[in-house]
Design a protein around this motif. Structure first.
Motif, PDB file in Angstrom:
ATOM      1  N   LYS A 100      52.136  43.134  65.836  1.00  0.00           N
ATOM      2  CA  LYS A 100      53.462  43.790  66.011  1.00  0.00           C
ATOM      3  C   LYS A 100      54.583  42.772  66.533  1.00  0.00           C
ATOM      4  O   LYS A 100      55.895  42.785  66.342  1.00  0.00           O
ATOM      5  CB  LYS A 100      53.432  44.744  67.089  1.00  0.00           C
ATOM      6  CG  LYS A 100      53.099  46.244  66.625  1.00  0.00           C
ATOM      7  CD  LYS A 100      53.477  47.413  67.362  1.00  0.00           C
ATOM      8  CE  LYS A 100      53.845  48.584  66.412  1.00  0.00           C
ATOM      9  NZ  LYS A 100      53.245  49.663  67.416  1.00  0.00           N
ATOM     10  N   LEU A 101      54.005  41.975  67.378  1.00  0.00           N
ATOM     11  CA  LEU A 101      54.708  40.427  67.728  1.00  0.00           C
ATOM     12  C   LEU A 101      55.219  39.605  66.543  1.00  0.00           C
ATOM     13  O   LEU A 101      56.281  39.466  66.477  1.00  0.00           O
ATOM     14  CB  LEU A 101      54.083  39.719  68.789  1.00  0.00           C
ATOM     15  CG  LEU A 101      54.514  39.000  69.623  1.00  0.00           C
ATOM     16  CD1 LEU A 101      56.047  39.559  70.699  1.00  0.00           C
ATOM     17  CD2 LEU A 101      53.739  38.424  70.775  1.00  0.00           C
ATOM     18  N   SER A 111      65.257  44.359  66.297  1.00  0.00           N
ATOM     19  CA  SER A 111      64.023  44.331  66.759  1.00  0.00           C
ATOM     20  C   SER A 111      63.451  45.610  67.547  1.00  0.00           C
ATOM     21  O   SER A 111      62.386  45.924  67.540  1.00  0.00           O
ATOM     22  CB  SER A 111      63.255  42.994  66.971  1.00  0.00           C
ATOM     23  OG  SER A 111      63.358  42.039  66.076  1.00  0.00           O
ATOM     24  N   PHE A 112      64.308  46.001  68.532  1.00  0.00           N
ATOM     25  CA  PHE A 112      63.936  46.679  69.690  1.00  0.00           C
ATOM     26  C   PHE A 112      64.967  47.684  69.981  1.00  0.00           C
ATOM     27  O   PHE A 112      66.226  47.738  69.494  1.00  0.00           O
ATOM     28  CB  PHE A 112      64.168  45.849  70.954  1.00  0.00           C
ATOM     29  CG  PHE A 112      63.389  44.467  70.998  1.00  0.00           C
ATOM     30  CD1 PHE A 112      61.751  44.729  71.117  1.00  0.00           C
ATOM     31  CD2 PHE A 112      63.812  43.171  70.874  1.00  0.00           C
ATOM     32  CE1 PHE A 112      61.034  43.591  71.171  1.00  0.00           C
ATOM     33  CE2 PHE A 112      63.022  42.082  70.600  1.00  0.00           C
ATOM     34  CZ  PHE A 112      61.552  42.292  70.958  1.00  0.00           C
ATOM     35  N   ASP A 122      49.329  39.018  68.097  1.00  0.00           N
ATOM     36  CA  ASP A 122      49.571  40.580  68.050  1.00  0.00           C
ATOM     37  C   ASP A 122      50.548  40.667  66.702  1.00  0.00           C
ATOM     38  O   ASP A 122      51.391  40.038  66.298  1.00  0.00           O
ATOM     39  CB  ASP A 122      50.417  41.071  69.222  1.00  0.00           C
ATOM     40  CG  ASP A 122      50.440  42.708  69.302  1.00  0.00           C
ATOM     41  OD1 ASP A 122      50.882  43.043  68.385  1.00  0.00           O
ATOM     42  OD2 ASP A 122      49.995  43.026  70.453  1.00  0.00           O
ATOM     43  N   ALA A 162      51.528  42.880  74.985  1.00  0.00           N
ATOM     44  CA  ALA A 162      51.886  41.490  74.298  1.00  0.00           C
ATOM     45  C   ALA A 162      52.684  40.704  75.368  1.00  0.00           C
ATOM     46  O   ALA A 162      53.630  41.256  76.071  1.00  0.00           O
ATOM     47  CB  ALA A 162      52.253  41.645  73.001  1.00  0.00           C
ATOM     48  N   ILE A 218      58.372  40.740  64.414  1.00  0.00           N
ATOM     49  CA  ILE A 218      59.542  40.248  65.270  1.00  0.00           C
ATOM     50  C   ILE A 218      59.991  38.892  65.609  1.00  0.00           C
ATOM     51  O   ILE A 218      61.129  38.780  65.828  1.00  0.00           O
ATOM     52  CB  ILE A 218      59.780  41.376  66.391  1.00  0.00           C
ATOM     53  CG1 ILE A 218      58.757  41.200  67.312  1.00  0.00           C
ATOM     54  CG2 ILE A 218      60.085  42.786  65.847  1.00  0.00           C
ATOM     55  CD1 ILE A 218      58.947  41.878  68.643  1.00  0.00           C
ATOM     56  N   LEU A 219      59.046  38.082  65.653  1.00  0.00           N
ATOM     57  CA  LEU A 219      59.346  36.742  66.022  1.00  0.00           C
ATOM     58  C   LEU A 219      60.226  36.004  64.943  1.00  0.00           C
ATOM     59  O   LEU A 219      59.629  35.990  63.755  1.00  0.00           O
ATOM     60  CB  LEU A 219      58.149  35.884  66.204  1.00  0.00           C
ATOM     61  CG  LEU A 219      57.710  36.280  67.610  1.00  0.00           C
ATOM     62  CD1 LEU A 219      56.279  35.640  67.800  1.00  0.00           C
ATOM     63  CD2 LEU A 219      58.426  36.384  68.740  1.00  0.00           C
ATOM     64  N   MET A 238      60.241  51.076  70.875  1.00  0.00           N
ATOM     65  CA  MET A 238      59.997  49.322  70.842  1.00  0.00           C
ATOM     66  C   MET A 238      60.744  48.611  71.816  1.00  0.00           C
ATOM     67  O   MET A 238      62.044  48.905  71.792  1.00  0.00           O
ATOM     68  CB  MET A 238      60.290  48.996  69.346  1.00  0.00           C
ATOM     69  CG  MET A 238      59.973  47.556  69.284  1.00  0.00           C
ATOM     70  SD  MET A 238      58.020  47.228  69.077  1.00  0.00           S
ATOM     71  CE  MET A 238      58.138  45.356  68.760  1.00  0.00           C
ATOM     72  N   VAL A 252      56.869  44.341  74.609  1.00  0.00           N
ATOM     73  CA  VAL A 252      56.663  43.162  74.524  1.00  0.00           C
ATOM     74  C   VAL A 252      57.467  42.220  75.711  1.00  0.00           C
ATOM     75  O   VAL A 252      58.244  42.696  76.094  1.00  0.00           O
ATOM     76  CB  VAL A 252      57.618  42.439  73.403  1.00  0.00           C
ATOM     77  CG1 VAL A 252      57.416  40.898  73.213  1.00  0.00           C
ATOM     78  CG2 VAL A 252      56.822  43.221  72.118  1.00  0.00           C
ATOM     79  N   PRO A 303      63.781  34.117  70.251  1.00  0.00           N
ATOM     80  CA  PRO A 303      63.024  34.102  69.126  1.00  0.00           C
ATOM     81  C   PRO A 303      62.811  35.559  68.591  1.00  0.00           C
ATOM     82  O   PRO A 303      61.632  35.689  67.823  1.00  0.00           O
ATOM     83  CB  PRO A 303      61.774  33.464  69.602  1.00  0.00           C
ATOM     84  CG  PRO A 303      61.453  34.106  70.947  1.00  0.00           C
ATOM     85  CD  PRO A 303      62.603  34.405  71.796  1.00  0.00           C
ATOM     86  N   PHE A 304      63.666  36.368  68.642  1.00  0.00           N
ATOM     87  CA  PHE A 304      63.546  37.760  67.832  1.00  0.00           C
ATOM     88  C   PHE A 304      64.531  37.981  66.929  1.00  0.00           C
ATOM     89  O   PHE A 304      65.606  37.537  66.976  1.00  0.00           O
ATOM     90  CB  PHE A 304      63.631  38.895  69.173  1.00  0.00           C
ATOM     91  CG  PHE A 304      62.782  38.205  70.339  1.00  0.00           C
ATOM     92  CD1 PHE A 304      61.458  38.690  70.073  1.00  0.00           C
ATOM     93  CD2 PHE A 304      63.296  37.983  71.565  1.00  0.00           C
ATOM     94  CE1 PHE A 304      60.352  38.331  71.167  1.00  0.00           C
ATOM     95  CE2 PHE A 304      62.444  37.771  72.631  1.00  0.00           C
ATOM     96  CZ  PHE A 304      60.958  37.829  72.291  1.00  0.00           C
ATOM     97  N   ALA A 305      63.884  38.597  65.946  1.00  0.00           N
ATOM     98  CA  ALA A 305      64.620  38.976  64.651  1.00  0.00           C
ATOM     99  C   ALA A 305      65.828  39.887  65.089  1.00  0.00           C
ATOM    100  O   ALA A 305      65.646  40.679  65.869  1.00  0.00           O
ATOM    101  CB  ALA A 305      63.761  39.402  63.576  1.00  0.00           C
ATOM    102  N   THR A 336      55.556  50.299  72.329  1.00  0.00           N
ATOM    103  CA  THR A 336      55.116  48.937  72.347  1.00  0.00           C
ATOM    104  C   THR A 336      56.108  48.285  73.462  1.00  0.00           C
ATOM    105  O   THR A 336      57.461  48.586  73.441  1.00  0.00           O
ATOM    106  CB  THR A 336      55.426  48.248  71.194  1.00  0.00           C
ATOM    107  OG1 THR A 336      54.639  48.962  70.004  1.00  0.00           O
ATOM    108  CG2 THR A 336      55.213  46.793  70.968  1.00  0.00           C
TER     109      THR A 336
END
Lengths: 67, 265
Positions: free
Chosen positions: A11-12, B105-106, A9, B90, A15-16, B47, B72, B100-102, B70
């Protein structure tokens, strides 16, 4: 969307990061992996699900440009 | 200190994944609480992340509430994440201890009964705060110290009688500590409140079956050194019945649900 990258995805992907190095990831569509150069690890994507678990990651082959 | 075996937790959740929908009543109950909180917020959270998503209960119940565009979904168990992906949102597998998130991000991080097996809760809270955008919201439900208190006491007494000391029930977080933990992780305006629900079991083994079905049986490293002997288990269940059974002979199992909201300043 017809130009969507298969396997992850978008969008995923935005941010990963690598959970070990916190560095960026590169998507390898052929091997269906997310590559962390910094940590030397490749995280598998199985059935569209990124498996971001350090002990499920494949260690990258040693880079032969380095001693 | 490593208290919980995360490897075993992942395997248990993987095993529980396929049948989880038959045991998801607590997660659904907690997800309802999250939804109510979200409905009270005047803000929108385009998000969002569901951290520890099980098989997609939060995605199903919350849907697009709170202005979520969105969502996640992430779970330690690849099998649970795989089923959660069927909600059309997702999903990925990730460890709450190695997120594992920058940064930033949210707008919203939700977590529904998935943070109680984290070894370093302060560390995970710091990671969550960093993943949030400025002014982002962390909204979570966790089981509190009062959870399974009857079982904990009955087994501890049985252990004492047998001259053993073990940790048969997870050491859940004390509501009085949680706001402080959130504050130390850099969150502002943390609010934590708790409420108790009681599940009544006609048959005590059914409680264990529920815990197994949820992938929630004891995970403390100590359990390997001191497996519960049958004698201790039977003595513990006898004490549970003697001290707690109601007039109909049913055994109450208390679940304390701690709901927390905190903002990334």
């Amino acid at each position: 969307m017809t130009d969507r990258v298969p396997g992850i995805d978008p969008k995923l992907m935005e941010i990963l990061v690598c959970p070990v190095s916190r560095g960026p990831l590169r998507f390898d569509p052929d091997r269906q992996e997310l590559i962390s150069e910094k940590a030397g690890l490749a995280y598998p994507i199985r059935d569209g699900i990124p498996i971001m678990l350090p002990d499920e990651a494949r260690p990258l082959e040693p880079d032969n440009t380095r001693p | 200190m490593i208290l919980f075996d995360r490897e075993v937790l992942r395997k248990r959740r993987d095993r529980a994944a396929a049948g989880f929908s038959e045991y998801d009543f607590l997660v659904r109950e907690a997800a309802d609480r999250l939804t109510e909180r979200l409905d009270d917020m005047a803000r929108h959270f385009p998000m969002a992340l569901d951290l520890g998503c099980h098989t997609g209960q939060v995605a199903e119940i919350i849907g697009g509430r709170g202005g979520i565009e969105t969502l996640v979904q992430s779970d330690l168990s690849p099998a649970m994440a795989g089923l959660a992906a069927r909600t059309g949102r997702a999903a990925l597998a990730a460890d709450e201890e190695w997120l594992p998130f920058a940064p930033a991000s949210f707008d919203l991080v939700l977590s529904c009964l998935s943070l109680h097996w984290v070894n370093d809760l302060p560390g995970t809270l710091i990671q969550i705060r960093r993943m949030l955008k400025p002014d982002g919201l962390f909204l979570a439900v966790m089981p509190g110290l009062g959870t399974l208190a009857e079982l904990r006491r009955a087994l501890a007494e049985a252990d004492g009688e047998a001259g053993e000391a073990a940790m048969r029930v997870s050491p859940f977080v004390d509501i009085r500590d949680l706001a402080g933990l959130l504050q130390r992780a850099g969150f502002v305006q943390p609010v934590v409140d708790g409420d108790r629900m009681v599940i009544r079991y006609a048959e005590p083994m059914r409680l264990f079956a529920d815990l197994r079905g949820m992938g929630e049986t004891n995970l403390t490293m100590a359990r390997r050194r001191a497996p519960t002997r049958r004698g201790i288990l039977f003595d513990g269940l006898a004490r549970y019945r003697r001290d707690h059974a109601d007039a109909d002979g049913r055994l109450p199992a208390t679940i304390e649900l701690l709901t927390m909201t905190a903002w990334a300043g």
